[in-house]
Design an enzyme around this catalytic site. Structure first.
Site, PDB file in Angstrom:
ATOM      1  N   PRO A 163       0.850  -1.197   0.000  1.00 45.04           N
ATOM      2  CA  PRO A 163       0.000   0.000   0.000  1.00 45.04           C
ATOM      3  C   PRO A 163       0.879   1.237   0.000  1.00 45.04           C
ATOM      4  CG  PRO A 163       0.034  -1.025   2.173  1.00 45.04           C
ATOM      5  CD  PRO A 163       0.786  -1.939   1.260  1.00 45.04           C
TER       6      PRO A 163
ATOM      7  N   GLN B 263      -6.756  -1.345   2.312  1.00 45.02           N
ATOM      8  CA  GLN B 263      -6.150  -1.033   3.609  1.00 45.02           C
ATOM      9  C   GLN B 263      -6.906   0.093   4.305  1.00 45.02           C
ATOM     10  OE1 GLN B 263      -2.393   1.172   4.465  1.00 45.02           O
ATOM     11  NE2 GLN B 263      -1.738  -0.783   5.336  1.00 45.02           N
TER      12      GLN B 263
ATOM     13  N   CYS C  26       2.180   2.546   9.839  1.00 47.24           N
ATOM     14  CA  CYS C  26       2.482   3.895   9.360  1.00 47.24           C
ATOM     15  C   CYS C  26       3.002   4.761  10.503  1.00 47.24           C
ATOM     16  CB  CYS C  26       1.224   4.506   8.759  1.00 47.24           C
ATOM     17  SG  CYS C  26       1.506   6.176   8.202  1.00 47.24           S
TER      18      CYS C  26
ATOM     19  N   LYS D  29      -0.965  -5.156   8.606  1.00 40.70           N
ATOM     20  CA  LYS D  29       0.388  -4.769   8.169  1.00 40.70           C
ATOM     21  C   LYS D  29       1.040  -4.019   9.320  1.00 40.70           C
ATOM     22  CE  LYS D  29       2.955  -2.399   4.505  1.00 40.70           C
ATOM     23  NZ  LYS D  29       3.357  -1.068   4.951  1.00 40.70           N
TER      24      LYS D  29
ATOM     25  N   HIS E 227       6.817  -5.089   7.772  1.00 42.28           N
ATOM     26  CA  HIS E 227       7.920  -4.237   7.315  1.00 42.28           C
ATOM     27  C   HIS E 227       9.041  -4.430   8.344  1.00 42.28           C
ATOM     28  CE1 HIS E 227       9.215   0.089   5.981  1.00 42.28           C
ATOM     29  NE2 HIS E 227      10.204  -0.768   5.959  1.00 42.28           N
TER      30      HIS E 227
ATOM     31  N   ASN F 136       8.351  -7.480   4.166  1.00 40.12           N
ATOM     32  CA  ASN F 136       8.365  -6.213   3.427  1.00 40.12           C
ATOM     33  C   ASN F 136       9.540  -5.347   3.874  1.00 40.12           C
ATOM     34  OD1 ASN F 136       6.860  -3.101   3.934  1.00 40.12           O
ATOM     35  ND2 ASN F 136       7.258  -3.865   1.885  1.00 40.12           N
TER      36      ASN F 136
HETATM   37  C1  LIG Z   1       5.001   7.039  -0.961  1.00 41.10           C
HETATM   38  C2  LIG Z   1       4.716   5.955   0.019  1.00 41.10           C
HETATM   39  C3  LIG Z   1       3.456   5.860   0.594  1.00 41.10           C
HETATM   40  C4  LIG Z   1       3.165   4.843   1.529  1.00 41.10           C
HETATM   41  N1  LIG Z   1       1.900   4.714   2.014  1.00 41.10           N
HETATM   42  C5  LIG Z   1       1.592   3.673   2.825  1.00 41.10           C
HETATM   43  C6  LIG Z   1       0.251   3.422   3.237  1.00 41.10           C
HETATM   44  O1  LIG Z   1      -0.693   4.106   2.844  1.00 41.10           O
HETATM   45  N2  LIG Z   1       0.042   2.368   4.076  1.00 41.10           N
HETATM   46  C7  LIG Z   1       1.056   1.555   4.514  1.00 41.10           C
HETATM   47  O2  LIG Z   1       0.806   0.612   5.266  1.00 41.10           O
HETATM   48  N3  LIG Z   1       2.320   1.765   4.115  1.00 41.10           N
HETATM   49  C8  LIG Z   1       2.604   2.787   3.280  1.00 41.10           C
HETATM   50  N4  LIG Z   1       3.883   2.946   2.821  1.00 41.10           N
HETATM   51  C9  LIG Z   1       4.922   1.984   3.236  1.00 41.10           C
HETATM   52  C10 LIG Z   1       5.012   0.827   2.206  1.00 41.10           C
HETATM   53  O3  LIG Z   1       3.830   0.083   2.154  1.00 41.10           O
HETATM   54  C11 LIG Z   1       6.168  -0.109   2.563  1.00 41.10           C
HETATM   55  O4  LIG Z   1       5.914  -0.687   3.817  1.00 41.10           O
HETATM   56  C12 LIG Z   1       7.523   0.599   2.626  1.00 41.10           C
HETATM   57  O5  LIG Z   1       7.698   1.456   1.529  1.00 41.10           O
HETATM   58  C13 LIG Z   1       8.672  -0.425   2.649  1.00 41.10           C
HETATM   59  O6  LIG Z   1       8.626  -1.247   1.511  1.00 41.10           O
HETATM   60  P1  LIG Z   1       9.609  -0.988   0.240  1.00 41.10           P
HETATM   61  O7  LIG Z   1      11.001  -0.933   0.772  1.00 41.10           O
HETATM   62  O8  LIG Z   1       9.363  -2.161  -0.659  1.00 41.10           O
HETATM   63  O9  LIG Z   1       9.200   0.309  -0.378  1.00 41.10           O
HETATM   64  C14 LIG Z   1       4.177   3.947   1.909  1.00 41.10           C
HETATM   65  C15 LIG Z   1       5.443   4.041   1.310  1.00 41.10           C
HETATM   66  C16 LIG Z   1       5.712   5.013   0.363  1.00 41.10           C
HETATM   67  C17 LIG Z   1       7.074   5.071  -0.277  1.00 41.10           C
END
Ligand SMILES: Cc1cc2nc3c(=O)[nH]c(=O)nc-3n(C[C@H](O)[C@H](O)[C@H](O)COP(=O)(O)O)c2cc1C
Length: 528
Positions: free
Chosen positions: A60, A137, A188, A230, A277, A318
């Site tokens: 997400p 979500q 978050c 999550k 994460h 993640n």
């Molecule tokens: C621009 C952006 C917006 C995000 N928005 C959400 C969100 O709405 N909900 C959430 O659970 N995580 C959010 N995340 C976190 C991602 O879901 C993820 O956990 C995090 O980027 C780590 O994964 P990655 O290294 O593959 O990017 C966001 C991440 C980014 C970069």
């Protein structure tokens, strides 16, 4: 309207479960249905959908994983599990309340009520094609609001089913709202979220509250939706986060805290799926969400260990996994892991995941998937035209072009393609401004967005790039990765041998090459 949920929530848990009997029992592996009621069957189908599509999921991401980007990813991979952006439960509950009030009927349900669905669909709408395996979500920490949000999803799904049944008669395109699960955001770290009571990653400090919230979501969906969570591996609760302090803390304690959280949340057997994460969330004000996605060290070992110790749970890893090769490696290295969730890597280069179904599932998706990026854009153009016929282009055009802006990441002239797309994105607003300034002027007809998209691509990208198949692209990617790895190793060897001082010219070139490959990696980090 709130009475149903309040009544239910006021009941002792045992009685609440008599009303909404839980249909699943955990076995050592997997789940089975214990009742043959309709809700139970729907839940089973959705759980199966999650289980069979969990190897790779799109994380997400606010302002990224909207229905347009999800549509693009679905074109590339029929199997990837898609997550929506986080939607605030209170926003849905509020719009639901408005819809029922405005209908001036005594209905307690949106089904068979006359109301304008567009306000709620801003949050829940999935486009005009079935989205496949996808998860909504929610963010929130209020049981009633989460109940009502889940109930709204349930009601919209019922309305969709009705429309589908009538579709043959009136040719109306149904409003799709068919999520495979609802997820609660406990990861978050944004101060906006974490600071407001207990919300987002701050919920990790209250596992029993999370258990009650997820139970409320499940009940709100009338027992038809799997509920997933999550989260992070923990938070900085009880100390001031800095590198020295963090590294001196006990990793075992950190793992035990995570384990406790998961055990409490899963104790109702409602939540069986966790997306973790592998960093702690630093809730202090000095850490932005972007810092929180980079600074705390990744500890995959906790997530792997959890997956090994709880085979009955569905655990996805993640954080920092950016490529399809890395996804496969993680799944191969830890057989207990059920899936890997990718965020920034997907957003930065969606095409690099086009072979996901073949590589991860051994499925041949070549017949159900566009053969190259030109075909992807053709298919995406149909979606975009439909959206612009249905909704106001001044509001949605930018989101639609944004979704495809990284489709050619790393290719020559990709930037020019993005700039031209951006120019086209601004047209509806520009025309609106001109209309306001000069209402009597006649404006020229505009080409449909599908044509503009094709034009941006064919103007700037070579035929070789446009027609390159997923298979060829994957091979090229493997080769590039191999070269990058080789360079890294060579630089390491040269420096370790002390040749850096002896042969400064050749070392410089290698270091520069290495640095530019690092720059490329940094560019892929799109964190806001
Ligand atoms: C621009 C952006 C917006 C995000 N928005 C959400 C969100 O709405 N909900 C959430 O659970 N995580 C959010 N995340 C976190 C991602 O879901 C993820 O956990 C995090 O980027 C780590 O994964 P990655 O290294 O593959 O990017 C966001 C991440 C980014 C970069």
């Amino acid at each position: 309207m709130i009475s149903l949920s309040s009544t239910l929530l006021a009941l002792p848990r045992s009685l609440a479960f008599t009303l909404y009997p839980f249909r699943y029992k955990s076995t050592s592996y997997g789940l089975f249905s214990t009742t043959d009621n309709n809700e139970g069957m729907i839940l089973q189908q959705r759980t199966d959908m999650l289980r069979t599509n969990s190897k790779l999921s799109l994380a997400p991401m606010m302002e990224y994983t909207d229905r347009h980007f999800r549509h693009l990813v679905r074109l590339l991979s029929p199997k990837t599990l898609l997550y929506t952006e986080m939607v605030a439960a209170n926003a849905i509950a509020h719009e639901r309340d408005n819809a029922l009030t405005s209908s001036e009927s005594d209905n307690k349900s949106l089904v068979d009520t006359n109301f304008d669905p567009s306000y709620i669909l801003r949050f829940l709408g999935q486009g005009h094609n079935p989205e496949g395996a996808s998860v909504l979500q929610l963010g929130g920490s209020d049981r009633d609001q989460l109940y009502l949000a889940a109930q709204t999803v349930y009601e919209f799904n019922q309305m969709q089913q009705k429309q589908l049944q009538q579709q043959n008669d009136n040719k109306q395109t149904p409003i799709y709202c068919d999520y495979s699960a609802i997820n609660l955001n406990c990861g978050c770290p944004s101060p906006k979220v974490a600071g407001k009571g207990c919300f987002g990653a701050a919920l990790m400090q209250e596992p029993d509250l999370v258990r009650r919230l997820t139970s409320s979501m499940y009940n709100g969906s009338q027992g038809t939706m799997p509920i997933t969570v999550k989260c992070r591996i923990g938070t900085d609760e009880g100390y001031t986060f800095n590198q020295k302090e963090y590294l001196s803390r006990s990793e075992e304690d950190e793992y035990q805290n995570l384990k406790r959280f998961v055990e409490v949340v899963a104790s109702d057997s409602i939540v069986t799926d966790f997306q973790i994460h592998a960093r702690i969330a630093v809730l202090g004000k000095n850490y932005s969400p972007a810092d929180n996605r980079k600074v705390p060290p990744l500890r995959y070992n906790h997530v792997r260990r959890l997956a090994e110790e709880y085979p009955e749970l569905n655990i996805s890893l993640n954080g920092g996994v950016d490529t399809l090769t890395a996804v496969k490696r993680e799944l191969d290295e830890c057989g207990s892991l059920d899936g890997v969730m990718v965020g920034r890597g997907y957003a930065a280069n969606p095409w690099s995941f086009a072979m996901a179904d073949e590589i991860l599932y051994g499925n041949d998706s070549s017949t159900s998937r566009p053969k190259n990026r030109l075909e992807v854009l053709e298919a995406y153009g149909k979606h975009a035209d439909y959206e612009e016929e249905t909704y106001d282009p001044t509001r949605i055009r930018r989101f639609m072009t944004k979704a495809i802006s990284h489709l050619f990441a790393g290719e020559p002239n990709a930037k020019r393609y993005r700039i031209l797309l951006d120019e086209y994105a601004g047209i509806p607003k520009k025309l609106e401004r001109e209309r306001k300034q000069n209402p009597n002027a006649i404006q020229a007809d505009q080409p449909p967005i599908s044509e503009l998209i094709m034009n941006a691509a064919t103007t700037h990208l070579s035929e070789e790039v446009l027609y390159r198949s997923p298979e060829e692209s994957y091979e090229k990617m493997l080769w590039d990765e191999e070269q990058a790895e080789r360079k890294k190793n060579v630089v390491g060897t040269v420096i370790m041998n002390g040749a850096a001082q002896d042969d400064s010219n050749s070392t410089k070139t290698l270091v520069q090459e290495w640095q530019s490959s690092r720059k490329e990696e940094t560019r892929l980090d799109i964190s806001a």
